[in-house]
Design an enzyme around this catalytic site. Structure first.
Site, PDB file in Angstrom:
ATOM      1  N   LYS A   1      -5.587  20.723   3.494  1.00  0.00           N
ATOM      2  CA  LYS A   1      -4.730  20.862   4.697  1.00  0.00           C
ATOM      3  C   LYS A   1      -4.079  19.368   4.981  1.00  0.00           C
ATOM      4  CE  LYS A   1      -8.511  20.027   8.152  1.00  0.00           C
ATOM      5  NZ  LYS A   1      -8.775  20.113   9.348  1.00  0.00           N
TER       6      LYS A   1
ATOM      7  N   TYR B   1       8.248 -10.946  15.213  1.00  0.00           N
ATOM      8  CA  TYR B   1       8.601 -10.599  16.776  1.00  0.00           C
ATOM      9  C   TYR B   1       7.702 -11.078  17.710  1.00  0.00           C
ATOM     10  CZ  TYR B   1      12.007  -6.977  14.779  1.00  0.00           C
ATOM     11  OH  TYR B   1      13.041  -6.557  13.865  1.00  0.00           O
TER      12      TYR B   1
ATOM     13  N   CYS C   1       6.069  -5.472  11.789  1.00  0.00           N
ATOM     14  CA  CYS C   1       7.274  -4.922  11.821  1.00  0.00           C
ATOM     15  C   CYS C   1       7.454  -3.423  11.398  1.00  0.00           C
ATOM     16  CB  CYS C   1       8.545  -5.794  11.026  1.00  0.00           C
ATOM     17  SG  CYS C   1       8.264  -7.705  11.485  1.00  0.00           S
ATOM     18  N   MET C   2       8.593  -2.926  11.427  1.00  0.00           N
ATOM     19  CA  MET C   2       8.798  -1.561  10.984  1.00  0.00           C
ATOM     20  C   MET C   2       8.622  -1.419   9.573  1.00  0.00           C
ATOM     21  SD  MET C   2      11.766   1.011  11.808  1.00  0.00           S
ATOM     22  CE  MET C   2      12.074   0.741  13.596  1.00  0.00           C
ATOM     23  N   ASP C   3       9.158  -2.230   8.659  1.00  0.00           N
ATOM     24  CA  ASP C   3       8.979  -2.248   7.298  1.00  0.00           C
ATOM     25  C   ASP C   3       8.421  -3.420   6.549  1.00  0.00           C
ATOM     26  OD1 ASP C   3      11.181  -0.130   7.783  1.00  0.00           O
ATOM     27  OD2 ASP C   3      12.405  -1.958   8.356  1.00  0.00           O
TER      28      ASP C   3
HETATM   29  C1  LIG Z   1     -12.448  24.367   9.877  1.00  0.00           C
HETATM   30  C2  LIG Z   1     -12.681  23.356   8.970  1.00  0.00           C
HETATM   31  N1  LIG Z   1     -13.384  23.290   7.953  1.00  0.00           N
HETATM   32  C3  LIG Z   1     -13.701  22.528   7.139  1.00  0.00           C
HETATM   33  C4  LIG Z   1     -13.078  21.207   7.351  1.00  0.00           C
HETATM   34  C5  LIG Z   1     -13.443  19.994   6.327  1.00  0.00           C
HETATM   35  O1  LIG Z   1     -14.216  19.048   6.897  1.00  0.00           O
HETATM   36  P1  LIG Z   1     -14.686  17.804   6.157  1.00  0.00           P
HETATM   37  O2  LIG Z   1     -13.421  17.099   5.912  1.00  0.00           O
HETATM   38  O3  LIG Z   1     -15.354  17.088   7.125  1.00  0.00           O
HETATM   39  O4  LIG Z   1     -15.377  18.176   4.989  1.00  0.00           O
HETATM   40  C6  LIG Z   1     -12.315  20.899   8.504  1.00  0.00           C
HETATM   41  C7  LIG Z   1     -11.568  19.843   8.507  1.00  0.00           C
HETATM   42  O5  LIG Z   1     -11.373  19.427   9.713  1.00  0.00           O
HETATM   43  C8  LIG Z   1     -12.145  22.128   9.286  1.00  0.00           C
HETATM   44  O6  LIG Z   1     -11.302  22.091  10.266  1.00  0.00           O
END
Ligand SMILES: Cc1ncc(COP(=O)(O)O)c(C=O)c1O
Length: 387
Positions: free
Chosen positions: A41, A269, A315-317
């Site tokens: 993810k 800045y 800074c930004m960049d």
């Molecule tokens: C439901 C669920 N399972 C597994 C994981 C993986 O966790 P980890 O990165 O600690 O192995 C996550 C990560 O947030 C999660 O939300």
């Protein structure tokens, strides 16, 4: 494969060999018949979802997990056919899209199943993983009554119950009271399923920390995120990691300018930094628009294998560093990773920012290209400008 390129010398390097070895190590550590679900993810925690998914599958992971349907569809569009589970909430009206692409979804609400059932147009069964809230307090059923409400749906041809799972809130803490409590509740909830003759083929509860610490309690699948990236689930667990996983992510840039300041000259800045003596100041082409946060003023980077401080405001960049001596333009700067004997770890950056290591690769934005390497060779470059 057409090699993309980029025109600013700031990049993330992803060592795919590390990801491969980390998955192999985890597989060796857990029981034989246990499936590894690679958690990719959030663009594989900022590493690059498609590339990480491919290498994790090559190393023996059998499934992928993401947080959103969009992330799952992105993997499908890039030719990934392995089973995918969405761990977050998918809209019920999108059940057909998930089913069409053979993407399993997380389910725990009667209203969701009702709406999904009504909106279904195709007759492909939707694979579902029933989420059990054993103490995380985020998603999932909490009572037997809630389970009973869901039972009729489990027997409908439009749904196939592929899994049941929970998530532990404190598996990465030394104190195991909370995780023990959640584990007991999970066992009890699994008994409820048995009582109603619900037997999902997959039962899973283990993230990286749980897999490392309670490998005998992982049922038949583990969901590995942070461990696969070679990072530790928490500082407390540093000395408890039973496998030798290596971080895959490093962040690089180069000096774009170098100058000698006189006493009293200021930097960046707000003129918050003043030279107290003659000083060499280098400019580096990375800033908060890349995710290198403004609050990293005062932290350090590596130049020529030495830690050098970030001086003045980020800074930004761009940002400025104080160098112990002259260094030529184009000298490599390491913001996260190793240079010679010296290292800036993800954990150091996290500690400076008062956060956890998970947040650091995620915070480095898509403006910074990801360069993927295998056997020290560049195999792919991902830049958002090529999309
Ligand atoms: C439901 C669920 N399972 C597994 C994981 C993986 O966790 P980890 O990165 O600690 O192995 C996550 C990560 O947030 C999660 O939300």
């Amino acid at each position: 494969m057409k090699q993309q390129t980029f025109y600013r010398d700031t990049w993330v390097e992803i060592n795919l060999d590390c990801i491969y070895n980390n998955v192999v190590n985890i597989k060796r550590f857990i029981p034989n018949a246990t499936e590894v679900i690679a958690v990719v993810k959030a663009n594989a925690y900022g590493h690059g979802d498609v590339q990480v998914a491919k290498i994790a599958l090559e190393a023996g992971a059998t499934r992928l997990a993401v947080a959103m349907l969009d992330e799952a569809l992105h993997l499908r569009r890039h030719g990934i056919t392995a089973p995918i589970i969405v761990l977050g909430v998918v809209r019920p009206q999108d059940a057909d899209i998930a089913a069409e692409h053979q993407i399993a979804v997380t389910v725990f609400r009667k209203g969701w199943l009702q709406e999904a059932e009504q909106s279904r147009m195709n007759d492909r069964p939707l694979h579902i993983h029933l989420k059990l809230d054993t103490g995380m307090g985020r998603l999932g059923i909490r009572t037997k009554e809630e389970l009973i409400e869901l039972l009729p749906f489990f027997h409908m041809p439009s749904f196939y119950i592929e899994g049941a799972y929970t998530h532990f809130a404190a598996a990465d803490e030394l104190n195991t009271v909370h995780v023990e409590g959640q584990y007991k509740k999970f066992l009890c909830m699994l008994d409820w399923l048995k009582e109603y003759d619900i037997q999902p083929p997959m039962i899973h509860c283990a993230n990286s920390a749980t897999s490392y610490r309670f490998s005998e309690r992982v049922f038949n699948a583990v969901r590995i995120g942070i461990g696969m990236y070679g990072l530790t689930p928490s500082v407390e667990m540093n000395s408890l990691i039973p496998v030798d996983n290596k971080p895959a992510f490093s962040l690089h840039s180069r000096l774009t300018h170098i100058k000698k300041l006189n006493v009293g000259d200021t930097v960046s800045y707000g003129a918050t930094y003043t030279a107290e003596e003659e000083e060499w100041i280098g400019t580096v082409a990375i800033g908060y628009a890349d995710g290198w946060r403004r609050s990293l003023q005062g932290f350090h980077v590596l130049v020529d294998g030495e830690k050098v401080p970030i001086v003045g405001r980020v800074c930004m960049d761009q940002l400025m560093v104080r160098l112990p001596r002259y260094a030529p333009v184009d000298t490599e700067v390491i913001l996260v990773g190793q240079q010679g004997e010296a290292e800036v770890t993800m954990e150091e950056v996290a500690s400076y920012l008062d956060t956890i290591n998970y947040e650091i690769p995620n915070m480095i934005g898509a403006r910074v290209p990801r360069v993927f390497k295998r056997n020290d060779e560049i195999v792919e470059v991902m830049t958002r400008f090529s999309l």
